[in-house]
Design a protein around this motif. Structure first.
Motif: not given
Length: 174
Positions: A57-60, A158-164
């Motif tokens: 969802v974030m990347y789209a 990408g960092e937001v994805a790691k945090i998530c």
């Protein structure tokens, strides 16, 4: 996420839309649009599948929405951190990186880098603090200041994805 409830994956899958949004909104800074949109992808067969669904969802999302997500992150050792007004998750993450135990000179260095980075890109420097220490974060500032805005948006997401993922692991119990 250091406080609050934890859930099993089965409990997450059974939540109403509103309860799902409330439970998972701390995974991301800012408005819970990613979580709200991901609810319809239930059932989630694994924590990794839930994380992948959230990230999809974030990347789209449109670029403007992605940049707004990045802008919702606090500066590292910024005003909110120094004033003690970060979210509980951000407070824990910055503390884990040692950012709550800096000398005056280190605080000044973070302040300079935060300002230079914001001036160059128009959003805060985002890095998964739980995977770094102050030295690697400062080195990251130096390195990433040379990137293009497009590179930085992708790196920040990408960092937001790691945090998530780390926050999700704190939230979901086996």
């Amino acid at each position: 996420m250091t406080t609050g409830s934890t859930y099993t994956l089965q409990e997450i899958n059974a939540l109403s839309h509103d309860d799902f949004v409330q439970a998972l909104s701390p995974l991301f800074e800012g408005p819970p649009w990613i979580v709200a949109e991901t609810w319809s992808s239930r059932p989630f067969r694994s924590l990794d599948y839930l994380h992948a669904s959230l990230c999809a969802v974030m990347y789209a999302a449109p670029l403007e929405q992605q940049v707004a997500l990045i802008r919702s992150h606090p500066d590292l050792v910024g005003r909110a951190a120094l004033a003690g007004t970060l979210s509980p998750s951000s407070t824990h993450e910055q503390s884990a990186a040692g950012l709550d135990r800096l000398s005056d000179e280190e605080i000044a260095a973070f302040s300079r880098y935060n300002q230079a980075y914001r001036e160059r890109f128009g959003f805060p420097f985002v890095i998964c603090a739980r995977e770094n220490k102050k030295e690697s974060i400062l080195a990251g500032f130096e390195q990433r200041l040379h990137n293009s805005p497009g590179q930085e948006i992708m790196l920040a997401l990408g960092e937001v994805a790691k945090i998530c993922l780390l926050r999700l692991r704190d939230l979901i119990r086996s």
